[in-house]
Design an enzyme around this catalytic site. Structure first.
Site, PDB file in Angstrom:
ATOM      1  N   ARG A  42      -3.934  30.872  60.171  1.00 54.56           N
ATOM      2  CA  ARG A  42      -3.181  30.339  61.137  1.00 54.56           C
ATOM      3  C   ARG A  42      -3.288  31.255  62.615  1.00 54.56           C
ATOM      4  O   ARG A  42      -2.970  30.514  63.659  1.00 54.56           O
ATOM      5  CB  ARG A  42      -1.725  30.950  60.657  1.00 54.56           C
ATOM      6  CG  ARG A  42      -1.407  30.159  59.523  1.00 54.56           C
ATOM      7  CD  ARG A  42       0.157  29.931  59.348  1.00 54.56           C
ATOM      8  NE  ARG A  42       0.451  29.531  58.155  1.00 54.56           N
ATOM      9  CZ  ARG A  42       1.551  29.466  57.698  1.00 54.56           C
ATOM     10  NH1 ARG A  42       2.646  30.320  57.800  1.00 54.56           N
ATOM     11  NH2 ARG A  42       1.899  28.809  56.526  1.00 54.56           N
ATOM     12  N   ASP A 151      17.536  32.876  67.511  1.00 53.79           N
ATOM     13  CA  ASP A 151      16.659  32.675  67.070  1.00 53.79           C
ATOM     14  C   ASP A 151      15.391  33.542  67.875  1.00 53.79           C
ATOM     15  O   ASP A 151      15.390  33.783  69.034  1.00 53.79           O
ATOM     16  CB  ASP A 151      15.937  31.275  66.639  1.00 53.79           C
ATOM     17  CG  ASP A 151      14.826  31.318  65.421  1.00 53.79           C
ATOM     18  OD1 ASP A 151      15.604  31.092  64.361  1.00 53.79           O
ATOM     19  OD2 ASP A 151      13.609  31.567  65.575  1.00 53.79           O
TER      20      ASP A 151
HETATM   21  C1  LIG Z   1      13.620  29.216  57.397  1.00 52.67           C
HETATM   22  S1  LIG Z   1      14.373  29.224  58.889  1.00 52.67           S
HETATM   23  C2  LIG Z   1      16.179  29.231  58.460  1.00 52.67           C
HETATM   24  C3  LIG Z   1      16.847  28.424  59.297  1.00 52.67           C
HETATM   25  C4  LIG Z   1      18.369  28.288  58.885  1.00 52.67           C
HETATM   26  N1  LIG Z   1      19.132  29.424  58.804  1.00 52.67           N
HETATM   27  C5  LIG Z   1      18.659  27.573  57.721  1.00 52.67           C
HETATM   28  O1  LIG Z   1      18.860  28.237  56.658  1.00 52.67           O
HETATM   29  O2  LIG Z   1      18.359  26.279  57.434  1.00 52.67           O
HETATM   30  C6  LIG Z   1      14.162  30.911  59.549  1.00 52.67           C
HETATM   31  C7  LIG Z   1      14.277  31.256  60.876  1.00 52.67           C
HETATM   32  O3  LIG Z   1      14.589  32.689  61.075  1.00 52.67           O
HETATM   33  C8  LIG Z   1      13.924  32.963  62.295  1.00 52.67           C
HETATM   34  N2  LIG Z   1      13.484  34.548  62.085  1.00 52.67           N
HETATM   35  C9  LIG Z   1      12.596  35.071  61.559  1.00 52.67           C
HETATM   36  N3  LIG Z   1      12.845  36.388  61.702  1.00 52.67           N
HETATM   37  C10 LIG Z   1      13.628  36.592  62.778  1.00 52.67           C
HETATM   38  C11 LIG Z   1      13.918  37.656  63.469  1.00 52.67           C
HETATM   39  N4  LIG Z   1      13.471  38.970  63.289  1.00 52.67           N
HETATM   40  N5  LIG Z   1      15.108  37.505  64.337  1.00 52.67           N
HETATM   41  C12 LIG Z   1      15.769  36.274  64.816  1.00 52.67           C
HETATM   42  N6  LIG Z   1      15.077  35.148  63.964  1.00 52.67           N
HETATM   43  C13 LIG Z   1      14.192  35.350  63.174  1.00 52.67           C
HETATM   44  C14 LIG Z   1      12.720  31.980  62.210  1.00 52.67           C
HETATM   45  O4  LIG Z   1      12.160  31.895  63.498  1.00 52.67           O
HETATM   46  C15 LIG Z   1      13.071  30.801  61.602  1.00 52.67           C
HETATM   47  O5  LIG Z   1      13.653  29.935  62.612  1.00 52.67           O
END
Ligand SMILES: C[S@@+](CC[C@H](N)C(=O)[O-])C[C@H]1O[C@@H](n2cnc3c(N)ncnc32)[C@H](O)[C@@H]1O
Length: 290
Positions: A42, A151
């Site tokens: 990646r 996010d």
């Molecule tokens: C799998 S998605 C989940 C989206 C939504 N909450 C759902 O359950 O459908 C996880 C999201 O968490 C965000 N994320 C990961 N680490 C993070 C952090 N330290 N702070 C804020 N967002 C974060 C990622 O960018 C991603 O968009």
């Protein structure tokens, strides 16, 4: 230096550990050693884009280059998943509507103000889903309501602000709600209706940044679903501390189904709803809600 047959540099274990630790310190996402190959695949396009010879040079770029902050965002972008869709985890949303919303209506009846936070909102489906459910309940029509989606990824936040979605995002959306809360904008594409959008805002926020988290307004409910699955225990504990701090006393935390606080001993009460388990920040000793 070992090389792939296509001429790509191989990531040494030392380089993997340096890059993994850098990503972890930035956002709490822990990449296991058995994911070294995935990380290599990646991140390789980033080396190519920057004209760097190997992952050691890439690590130095991330640490010292003037563009290091933007590049770290690009690296994290290529290592994270943003999978989400409207009306995800319907049993939990049903419990939210049928059991939590009546409690919140009563709790905040005096202020007629409701704040909700979709932490790790990805492209916005979760935040809009929550706003649609609030509208659909008819309980908060003339209240001051705000759903704040945050996010780490600026790319998904741009999608969230655009509020236009295709079939994949809508795959679990009940047809009557599709009809009520979206307007068609093209072949197989819809846009969230303006009155729903008016209740929703988005902002960039890293849950692992404890200082920046102080700026997030106090909130009645936090949805933090399918975010902490990528964190280790220490990072989860820190993020839960942040969420607890930003919740009003008596406010609720809803996690994804694959997540729980059982082994964390965090300072939350477990609330057994009929249809789901949720967590609550304890009320203040004098019983005040805020
Ligand atoms: C799998 S998605 C989940 C989206 C939504 N909450 C759902 O359950 O459908 C996880 C999201 O968490 C965000 N994320 C990961 N680490 C993070 C952090 N330290 N702070 C804020 N967002 C974060 C990622 O960018 C991603 O968009």
């Amino acid at each position: 230096m070992p090389r792939f047959d296509e001429g790509r540099p191989e990531m040494t274990l030392e380089e993997f550990r340096l890059l993994r630790d850098h990503v972890y310190a930035h956002c709490g996402i822990l990449i296991h050693e058995d994911m070294k190959f995935v990380m290599e695949r990646r991140l390789w396009p980033r080396l190519e884009a920057l004209g760097l010879a190997d992952f050691g040079a890439y690590h130095r770029y991330l640490r010292y280059d003037a563009q290091r902050i933007a590049e770290l965002e690009a690296a994290v972008e290529s290592l994270t998943t943003h999978e989400t869709y409207f009306f995800r985890e319907p049993a939990q949303l049903k419990a939210f509507c049928e059991e939590l919303l009546p409690l919140l209506e009563k709790k905040n009846a005096r202020t007629r103000r409701l704040r909700l936070w979709s932490a790790g909102c990805s492209s916005g489906e979760e935040a809009y889903t929550v706003a649609m459910l609030l509208k659909d309940s008819g309980r908060f029509d003339d209240w001051d309501v705000e759903v704040h989606g945050t996010d780490l990824s600026r790319r998904v936040l741009a999608v969230a602000r655009r509020a236009e979605y295709g079939p994949s995002a809508l795959r679990a959306t009940p047809p009557d709600l599709l009809e009520r809360f979206f307007v068609p904008v093209g072949v197989n594409r819809v846009r969230v209706r303006d009155d729903v959008k008016a209740w929703v805002s988005f902002g960039h926020h890293n849950l692992a940044d404890e200082a920046a988290s102080q700026l997030v307004p106090r909130t009645d409910v936090v949805f933090c679903r399918n975010v902490m699955i990528y964190f280790d225990q220490a990072a989860r504990r820190r993020v839960l501390g942040v969420i607890r701090d930003r919740l009003c006393p008596g406010g609720y935390l809803l996690l994804g189904h694959a997540e729980n606080l059982l082994s964390l001993g965090a300072d939350f009460e477990l609330v057994h709803l009929k249809g789901d388990l949720v967590y609550r920040r304890p009320e203040l000793p004098n019983g005040e809600g805020r």
